[in-house]
Design a protein around this motif. Structure first.
Motif, short mmCIF file in Angstrom:
data_model
loop_
_atom_site.label_atom_id
_atom_site.label_comp_id
_atom_site.label_asym_id
_atom_site.label_seq_id
_atom_site.Cartn_x
_atom_site.Cartn_y
_atom_site.Cartn_z
N LYS A 1 16.84 21.15 16.95
CA LYS A 1 17.03 21.10 18.40
C LYS A 1 16.33 19.88 19.00
O LYS A 1 15.17 19.60 18.66
N PRO A 2 17.00 19.12 19.89
CA PRO A 2 16.43 17.88 20.46
C PRO A 2 15.09 18.10 21.15
O PRO A 2 14.19 17.27 21.01
N LYS B 1 2.37 17.53 23.60
CA LYS B 1 1.91 16.86 24.81
C LYS B 1 3.09 16.32 25.61
O LYS B 1 3.15 16.46 26.84
N GLU B 2 4.06 15.71 24.94
CA GLU B 2 5.24 15.17 25.62
C GLU B 2 6.06 16.28 26.28
O GLU B 2 6.56 16.13 27.40
N ALA B 3 6.22 17.39 25.58
CA ALA B 3 6.97 18.52 26.13
C ALA B 3 6.26 19.09 27.36
O ALA B 3 6.90 19.46 28.36
N PHE B 4 4.92 19.15 27.30
CA PHE B 4 4.13 19.65 28.43
C PHE B 4 4.31 18.74 29.64
O PHE B 4 4.55 19.20 30.76
N ASN B 5 4.20 17.45 29.42
CA ASN B 5 4.33 16.50 30.53
C ASN B 5 5.74 16.45 31.09
O ASN B 5 5.95 16.26 32.28
N LEU C 1 1.74 16.17 17.67
CA LEU C 1 2.78 16.52 16.70
C LEU C 1 3.94 17.21 17.41
O LEU C 1 3.75 17.97 18.36
N SER C 2 5.13 16.97 16.93
CA SER C 2 6.29 17.65 17.50
C SER C 2 6.38 19.08 16.98
O SER C 2 5.82 19.40 15.92
N GLU D 1 8.13 22.29 10.17
CA GLU D 1 8.26 21.79 8.80
C GLU D 1 7.04 22.16 7.97
O GLU D 1 7.16 22.58 6.81
N ASP D 2 5.85 22.01 8.56
CA ASP D 2 4.62 22.40 7.86
C ASP D 2 4.61 23.89 7.56
O ASP D 2 4.18 24.33 6.48
N SER D 3 5.08 24.66 8.53
CA SER D 3 5.13 26.12 8.34
C SER D 3 6.09 26.48 7.20
O SER D 3 5.81 27.37 6.40
#
Length: 432
Positions: free
Chosen positions: A229-230, A237-241, A292-293, A299-301
């Motif tokens: 998903k885009p 942080k980017e999503a929050f802002n 981190l996105s 992916e780590d999970s």
């Protein structure tokens, strides 16, 4: 009349006088209980019958039969002299007809290929308190004791699943007028059924490990879809802002609406919202994962999930054909103790109910889903909310009463528990 008959008659008369002498007449007397509440334990009560819910998807044949069954149980119960009328409490019989399905696997009954048409009768005894007008009223907070009879719903036989449709086998603890009482990992239940078949089906070690494998494979697939998903390509942080302007806009709208009615409350709302926004932003500055996105975190999970899958598959491969067929036994400490991923205790070392719990599935044949006759009744008591041992078993109420100050609703339901004749008549409604 000879002397023997005369003495018997006198004795019976004395017993009858004693019984009636122990009954307090109906009155508006107020008694302050141990919690400081003004109760009215001698007020004349009432019996209410209600049809609370009837799922329109349940066929008419089931609707009609379940209403008849619940009415018969209600008639049997209200035949008890303590409910003609009740004293100090209100008795309400709530009738519900619905669809039961395996909601641990399916999202709705429409997804389940074999749902059950079920009914439920809830008997609620609510004690009376002194109302503002001085008349007896029940608490608006819902203080009361509840007896639930679930009809033809096999999912009430167990508590919460360990995974999918696999459960720790409930423990039989006692009997209730000839029928078993079980402790699940959630509730104590009485099971009334007359079919000569097991309630539970053993789960093999292979079945359980394969269920674990399927679970983790499904989790990985869901996370892989989320990664694409885009919006998940942005860092935390980017999503929050990116959503800051939307949050501030919503806050301003709420502020302006509240300002029309209460300026002080509106200012408090604005101040709190801005402080929360600033605190969240400060927390992100100090969070090493904030850059981190969500896609990267997923992916780590999935890397961890893949490791679990690898270990589960290796554990299954290590079992011999004979071991795979043996019943699975689970213990929360098994992973550490036996260095495995499944949590199973090796069958050769399993001591059921000592160092492990057997795993089972519900035997769904215990109810014929085409038959609206009552084939299974599961009984659940809810007497005290204090954590006393009588909470789900009224037989202990007498010993708990002094410590937990049981109210008239508790005492009424505990009295009903002791009416063997009533229960035998209710059990007589169950068919094979």
């Amino acid at each position: 009349m000879n002397l023997r008959h005369f003495l018997v008659a006198v004795f019976c008369g004395l017993v009858q006088i004693t019984v009636f002498a122990q009954q307090h007449p109906f009155s508006s007397e107020v008694v302050v209980d141990g919690y400081g509440n003004e109760t009215m334990p001698y007020a004349r009560g009432e019996v209410i019958r209600r049809m609370d819910f009837s799922n329109p998807q349940v066929p008419d044949g089931f609707q009609d039969r379940y209403k008849t069954t619940m009415d018969k149980i209600t008639d049997i119960t209200t035949g008890w002299n303590k409910l003609s009328p009740p004293q100090g409490f209100r008795a309400t019989f709530h009738k519900i007809i619905d669809i039961a399905y395996d909601d641990d696997i399916y999202e709705s009954p429409n997804n389940d290929p074999a749902p059950y048409y079920v009914s439920r009768l809830e008997i609620v005894f609510e004690p009376y308190f002194k109302g503002e007008t001085g008349k007896p009223e029940v608490s608006p907070q819902g203080v009361g004791s509840v007896l639930t009879l679930s009809i033809n719903n096999p999912y009430w036989l167990v508590g919460s699943p360990l995974i999918n449709d696999i459960y720790v086998c409930p423990r039989k603890t006692s009997d209730f007028y000839g029928y078993p009482v079980y402790q699940t990992n959630r509730d104590e239940i009485t099971v009334v059924g007359k079919k000569q078949i097991p309630l539970f089906i053993p789960v093999s070690q292979e079945e359980y490990i394969r269920a674990q494998i399927a679970f983790w494979e499904n989790e990985m697939a869901k996370k892989q879809n989320e990664q694409q998903k885009p919006e998940n390509q942005l860092s935390i942080k980017e999503a929050f802002n990116a959503k800051k302007a939307e949050r501030l806009k919503n806050m301003e709208e709420a502020y302006n609406t509240l300002l029309k009615y209460d300026k002080k409350a509106a200012e408090e709302l604005k101040r709190t919202s801005l402080e929360t926004e600033a605190q969240l932003a400060a927390d992100l500055v100090n969070d090493p994962d904030a850059n981190l996105s969500k896609s990267r975190l997923l992916e780590d999970s999935n890397s961890s999930a893949q490791q679990i899958l690898t270990e589960l598959k290796a554990e299954l491969a290590a079992l011999s054909p004979e071991q795979r067929k043996k019943q699975a036994h689970y213990d929360v400490n098994a992973m550490e103790r036996y260095h495995n991923r499944s949590g199973l205790v090796p069958f050769e070392q399993a001591k059921p109910r000592v160092n492990c719990e057997p795993l089972v599935r519900i035997n769904k044949k215990i109810v014929d889903d085409r038959n609206p006759e009552p084939q299974l009744i599961v009984i659940l008591w809810d007497i005290l909310s204090s954590g006393a041992e009588s909470h789900q078993n009224p037989q202990f109420l007498d010993s708990d009463k002094e410590n937990y100050r049981a109210h008239t609703g508790d005492e009424g339901l505990a009295g009903l528990y002791k009416q063997q004749g009533i229960w035998q008549n209710i059990f007589g409604l169950v068919v094979k």
